[in-house]
Enzyme design. Structure first.
Site, PDB file in Angstrom:
ATOM      1  N   SER A   5       0.848  -1.198   0.000  1.00 11.90           N
ATOM      2  CA  SER A   5       0.000   0.000   0.000  1.00 11.90           C
ATOM      3  C   SER A   5       0.876   1.237   0.000  1.00 11.90           C
ATOM      4  CB  SER A   5      -0.876   0.024   1.254  1.00 11.90           C
ATOM      5  OG  SER A   5      -1.529   1.279   1.379  1.00 11.90           O
ATOM      6  N   TYR A  20      -2.203  -0.527  10.353  1.00  8.69           N
ATOM      7  CA  TYR A  20      -2.284  -1.023   8.973  1.00  8.69           C
ATOM      8  C   TYR A  20      -1.012  -0.634   8.203  1.00  8.69           C
ATOM      9  CZ  TYR A  20      -4.084  -1.105   4.133  1.00  8.69           C
ATOM     10  OH  TYR A  20      -4.258  -1.317   2.790  1.00  8.69           O
TER      11      TYR A  20
HETATM   12  P1  NAP Z   1     -11.591  -5.475   0.353  1.00 13.55           P
HETATM   13  O1  NAP Z   1     -12.502  -4.920  -0.660  1.00 13.55           O
HETATM   14  O2  NAP Z   1     -11.847  -5.194   1.794  1.00 13.55           O
HETATM   15  O3  NAP Z   1     -11.422  -7.063   0.130  1.00 13.55           O
HETATM   16  C1  NAP Z   1     -10.577  -7.763   1.023  1.00 13.55           C
HETATM   17  C2  NAP Z   1     -10.505  -9.203   0.615  1.00 13.55           C
HETATM   18  O4  NAP Z   1      -9.646  -9.885   1.551  1.00 13.55           O
HETATM   19  C3  NAP Z   1     -11.855  -9.902   0.670  1.00 13.55           C
HETATM   20  O5  NAP Z   1     -11.903 -10.845  -0.365  1.00 13.55           O
HETATM   21  C4  NAP Z   1     -11.823 -10.606   2.023  1.00 13.55           C
HETATM   22  O6  NAP Z   1     -12.626 -11.777   2.007  1.00 13.55           O
HETATM   23  C5  NAP Z   1     -10.352 -10.979   2.118  1.00 13.55           C
HETATM   24  N1  NAP Z   1      -9.903 -11.213   3.488  1.00 13.55           N
HETATM   25  C6  NAP Z   1      -9.918 -10.350   4.515  1.00 13.55           C
HETATM   26  N2  NAP Z   1      -9.439 -10.942   5.618  1.00 13.55           N
HETATM   27  C7  NAP Z   1      -9.102 -12.203   5.256  1.00 13.55           C
HETATM   28  C8  NAP Z   1      -8.567 -13.311   5.936  1.00 13.55           C
HETATM   29  N3  NAP Z   1      -8.258 -13.246   7.237  1.00 13.55           N
HETATM   30  N4  NAP Z   1      -8.351 -14.457   5.260  1.00 13.55           N
HETATM   31  C9  NAP Z   1      -8.663 -14.552   3.936  1.00 13.55           C
HETATM   32  N5  NAP Z   1      -9.187 -13.538   3.234  1.00 13.55           N
HETATM   33  C10 NAP Z   1      -9.408 -12.375   3.899  1.00 13.55           C
HETATM   34  O7  NAP Z   1     -10.089  -4.951   0.101  1.00 13.55           O
HETATM   35  P2  NAP Z   1      -9.387  -4.359  -1.218  1.00 13.55           P
HETATM   36  O8  NAP Z   1      -9.567  -2.898  -1.211  1.00 13.55           O
HETATM   37  O9  NAP Z   1      -9.763  -5.149  -2.400  1.00 13.55           O
HETATM   38  O10 NAP Z   1      -7.888  -4.620  -0.807  1.00 13.55           O
HETATM   39  C11 NAP Z   1      -7.148  -5.751  -1.231  1.00 13.55           C
HETATM   40  C12 NAP Z   1      -5.707  -5.549  -0.775  1.00 13.55           C
HETATM   41  O11 NAP Z   1      -5.227  -4.310  -1.292  1.00 13.55           O
HETATM   42  C13 NAP Z   1      -5.536  -5.493   0.723  1.00 13.55           C
HETATM   43  O12 NAP Z   1      -4.328  -6.107   1.099  1.00 13.55           O
HETATM   44  C14 NAP Z   1      -5.455  -4.009   1.007  1.00 13.55           C
HETATM   45  O13 NAP Z   1      -4.728  -3.735   2.183  1.00 13.55           O
HETATM   46  C15 NAP Z   1      -4.722  -3.540  -0.234  1.00 13.55           C
HETATM   47  N6  NAP Z   1      -4.909  -2.102  -0.519  1.00 13.55           N
HETATM   48  C16 NAP Z   1      -6.158  -1.607  -0.792  1.00 13.55           C
HETATM   49  C17 NAP Z   1      -6.286  -0.251  -1.079  1.00 13.55           C
HETATM   50  C18 NAP Z   1      -7.606   0.394  -1.394  1.00 13.55           C
HETATM   51  O14 NAP Z   1      -7.654   1.632  -1.471  1.00 13.55           O
HETATM   52  N7  NAP Z   1      -8.685  -0.348  -1.586  1.00 13.55           N
HETATM   53  C19 NAP Z   1      -5.152   0.578  -1.050  1.00 13.55           C
HETATM   54  C20 NAP Z   1      -3.912   0.035  -0.757  1.00 13.55           C
HETATM   55  C21 NAP Z   1      -3.796  -1.315  -0.506  1.00 13.55           C
HETATM   56  P3  NAP Z   1     -13.705 -12.102   3.173  1.00 13.55           P
HETATM   57  O15 NAP Z   1     -14.675 -10.964   3.206  1.00 13.55           O
HETATM   58  O16 NAP Z   1     -14.275 -13.392   2.785  1.00 13.55           O
HETATM   59  O17 NAP Z   1     -12.881 -12.160   4.423  1.00 13.55           O
END
Ligand code: NAP
Length: 257
Positions: free
Chosen positions: A148, A162
């Protein structure tokens, strides 16, 4: 429908946290680029994971649903074994599962909150990667960690826990790249800025959303597909001389000032 691309033709890919958001876009992108099998990990969002599976299958790949909380050592290990049982091998691992759990200032931050975010974002990558390497060593492959912009900025409001995990993951990426190069395994990272996913619906109030938009040169949230595009580049042969690197997908966030 037949696969539209061929950048990862015939490969077996496991994506953690693929029930929605960035993980879903990566899973579908891998299928579109010719992956034979895509493992779709999730911990609780079963319906959304099934929807990802449908989208993957529509691109011509086989989808394998893998329910596991990556922060649980046994579940992570079993998930990798289940995937190997179904797919026979693992060529691509995308460590995408991550969470913020809750925004909180450092003062008074509950220890359980700190530990939970580390357990998912860092322990989870360790558990899954350790289990996968045993199989990946045999034929080489690619690992991409989703870090991130918070790894460099210290995070938005109330997200120091985080940000610390993402800083750790950035360092882990480099260490793994050094250790695994000998096996023909490249390890890289993608560091997204603000991306429009369910993550922000859960964790980011409207007033913070606007300040995120204003912190980018491009004045908008990115899409999950724009992050997936960087992941697809890193797991393809187009990036064959790149390892230990991070691609920033953040709309020019660093250069606003
Ligand atoms: P999201 O929409 O919240 O989706 C998160 C995913 O991770 C879901 O599929 C969730 O599935 C799964 N997950 C969460 N806890 C888990 C666990 N303990 N075991 C297995 N699966 C788990 O997040 P996103 O925005 O797509 O983010 C994906 C990645 O990108 C993350 O690492 C996040 O930190 C990173 N990121 C996101 C952003 C942003 O702005 N969106 C920015 C920088 C980095 P369940 O609901 O089934 O648990």
């Amino acid at each position: 429908m037949a696969n539209a691309g061929s950048r990862v033709k015939g490969q077996k890919a496991l994506v953690t946290g693929a029930s929605m958001g960035i993980g879903r876009a990566v899973a579908v992108g891998l299928a579109r680029e010719g992956a034979a099998v895509v493992g779709i990990n999730y911990s609780s969002s079963e319906d959304q994971a099934r929807e990802t599976a449908k989208l993957v299958e529509a691109e011509g790949a086989r989808a394998v649903l893998l329910r596991a909380d990556v922060s649980d050592e046994q579940q992570a290990q079993r998930m990798v074994e289940q995937f190997i049982g179904e797919a026979g091998a693992i060529d691509i691992l995308v460590n995408n599962a991550g969470t913020l759990v809750k925004r909180h200032s450092i003062e008074g931050m509950p220890t359980e909150l700190w530990r939970r975010v580390f357990a998912v974002n860092l322990d989870g990558v360790f558990f899954v990667t350790r289990a996968a390497i045993t199989h990946m060593k045999e034929r080489g492959g690619n690992i991409v960690n989703i870090t991130s912009v918070a790894a460099y900025t210290g995070g938005g409001p109330g997200s120091v826990h985080y940000a610390a995990t993402k800083g750790g993951l950035a360092t882990l990426t480099i260490g793994l790249a050094k250790e695994l190069a000998a096996y023909g395994i490249r390890v890289n990272a993608v560091a997204p800025g603000p991306i429009d996913t369910p993550f922000h619906e859960r964790f980011t109030p409207e007033e913070h959303r606007q300040s995120f938009v204003e912190s980018t040169l491009l004045r908008r949230f990115g899409t999950p597909e724009e992050v997936a595009a960087a992941v697809l580049f890193l797991v393809s042969d187009e990036s064959s001389y790149i390892t230990g690197s991070t691609i920033d997908v953040n709309g020019g966030m660093f250069f606003r000032l």
